[in-house]
Design a protein around this motif. Structure first.
Motif, PDB file in Angstrom:
ATOM      1  N   ALA A 155       1.401  85.976  14.950  1.00 52.20           N
ATOM      2  CA  ALA A 155       2.487  86.189  15.913  1.00 52.20           C
ATOM      3  C   ALA A 155       3.275  87.453  15.566  1.00 52.20           C
ATOM      4  O   ALA A 155       3.643  88.233  16.455  1.00 52.20           O
ATOM      5  CB  ALA A 155       3.405  84.975  15.946  1.00 52.20           C
ATOM      6  N   LEU A 156       3.528  87.674  14.266  1.00 52.61           N
ATOM      7  CA  LEU A 156       4.233  88.891  13.849  1.00 52.61           C
ATOM      8  C   LEU A 156       3.419  90.148  14.172  1.00 52.61           C
ATOM      9  O   LEU A 156       3.974  91.162  14.599  1.00 52.61           O
ATOM     10  CB  LEU A 156       4.550  88.829  12.353  1.00 52.61           C
ATOM     11  CG  LEU A 156       5.691  87.901  11.968  1.00 52.61           C
ATOM     12  CD1 LEU A 156       5.712  87.647  10.464  1.00 52.61           C
ATOM     13  CD2 LEU A 156       7.022  88.481  12.425  1.00 52.61           C
ATOM     14  N   LYS A 157       2.113  90.077  13.984  1.00 50.90           N
ATOM     15  CA  LYS A 157       1.260  91.222  14.320  1.00 50.90           C
ATOM     16  C   LYS A 157       1.281  91.486  15.829  1.00 50.90           C
ATOM     17  O   LYS A 157       1.381  92.642  16.262  1.00 50.90           O
ATOM     18  CB  LYS A 157      -0.175  90.970  13.850  1.00 50.90           C
ATOM     19  CG  LYS A 157      -0.349  90.989  12.347  1.00 50.90           C
ATOM     20  CD  LYS A 157      -1.760  90.575  11.964  1.00 50.90           C
ATOM     21  CE  LYS A 157      -1.933  90.399  10.485  1.00 50.90           C
ATOM     22  NZ  LYS A 157      -3.274  89.883  10.138  1.00 50.90           N
ATOM     23  N   LEU A 158       1.193  90.416  16.624  1.00 49.85           N
ATOM     24  CA  LEU A 158       1.225  90.580  18.080  1.00 49.85           C
ATOM     25  C   LEU A 158       2.544  91.178  18.547  1.00 49.85           C
ATOM     26  O   LEU A 158       2.574  92.072  19.395  1.00 49.85           O
ATOM     27  CB  LEU A 158       1.007  89.235  18.784  1.00 49.85           C
ATOM     28  CG  LEU A 158      -0.393  88.658  18.780  1.00 49.85           C
ATOM     29  CD1 LEU A 158      -0.384  87.256  19.379  1.00 49.85           C
ATOM     30  CD2 LEU A 158      -1.345  89.553  19.558  1.00 49.85           C
ATOM     31  N   TYR A 159       3.638  90.671  17.994  1.00 46.08           N
ATOM     32  CA  TYR A 159       4.958  91.157  18.396  1.00 46.08           C
ATOM     33  C   TYR A 159       5.139  92.619  17.985  1.00 46.08           C
ATOM     34  O   TYR A 159       5.627  93.445  18.756  1.00 46.08           O
ATOM     35  CB  TYR A 159       6.041  90.282  17.773  1.00 46.08           C
ATOM     36  CG  TYR A 159       7.368  90.301  18.484  1.00 46.08           C
ATOM     37  CD1 TYR A 159       7.696  91.268  19.425  1.00 46.08           C
ATOM     38  CD2 TYR A 159       8.328  89.345  18.211  1.00 46.08           C
ATOM     39  CE1 TYR A 159       8.913  91.277  20.064  1.00 46.08           C
ATOM     40  CE2 TYR A 159       9.551  89.337  18.847  1.00 46.08           C
ATOM     41  CZ  TYR A 159       9.840  90.306  19.764  1.00 46.08           C
ATOM     42  OH  TYR A 159      11.046  90.314  20.392  1.00 46.08           O
TER      43      TYR A 159
END
Length: 194
Positions: A155-159
């Motif tokens: 999720a952090l990578k996507l954001y």
């Protein structure tokens, strides 16, 4: 229900190299920019100002409340995952600070949110009637980057990727959420529901 950070995380859940690999960036020219976007993505989900009610990497918080529950119900710590409770202090009727004995309560870190329960036959004490009379000091978050679940890292990578690829406040094309994207990845770990 004020929350105050006492000890910030010592590390981050992802390295710059891990984020750059996700973005398929090999040069160092935009390292500062990417680090800034990652910091913004992390701040959006982490700690008291994050929208998930989640502490990603281990950190210590003080949670102030006005009183103990009057009906014997547990205290539900507002950040997850709850690892441990360092202390519970309260202002006694005479105005003195009192540390609650661990013989009175137990910690349930497996619930979401984590709970502080009365032990059998115990009752919450009476705190002085004033704002923020009770302080719970607790450690929340995953022990280190290796312990952070992969869905949170994803999720952090996507954001971060979203911020990197959409650098303006507006867009000419219509942007839509990715089905089963960031929110889907974070929801099993978040205290708040999306």
């Amino acid at each position: 229900m004020p929350l105050k950070l006492v000890t910030p995380p010592e590390t981050e859940p992802l390295t710059l190299d891990e984020v750059k690999a996700h973005l398929r960036v090999t040069s160092t020219a935009e390292d500062a920019l990417i680090a800034g976007y990652f910091a913004a993505a992390l701040a959006a989900i982490d700690g008291k100002s994050g929208f998930t009610g989640m502490a990603v990497i281990e950190q210590t918080w003080d949670w102030k409340i006005d009183s103990f529950p009057c009906d014997g119900k547990p205290l539900k710590f507002p950040l997850a995952p709850l690892k441990s409770v360092t202390s519970i202090t309260y202002v006694g009727d005479d105005g003195s600070d009192v540390t609650l004995s661990t013989d009175i309560y137990s910690v349930d870190p497996d619930s979401l949110p984590g709970r502080i329960n009365l032990k059998y036959g115990q009752v919450w004490p009476s705190a002085r009637c004033q704002a923020n009379a009770v302080t719970v000091r607790a450690v929340c978050g995953y022990e280190n980057a290796a312990a952070v679940p992969e869905p949170i890292k994803s999720a952090l990578k996507l954001y971060t990727g979203h911020l990197y690829n959409n650098r303006e406040a507006t867009a000419a094309q219509k942007l839509e959420q990715i089905p089963m994207g960031i929110w889907f990845l974070l929801s099993p770990y978040a205290v708040v529901e999306f």
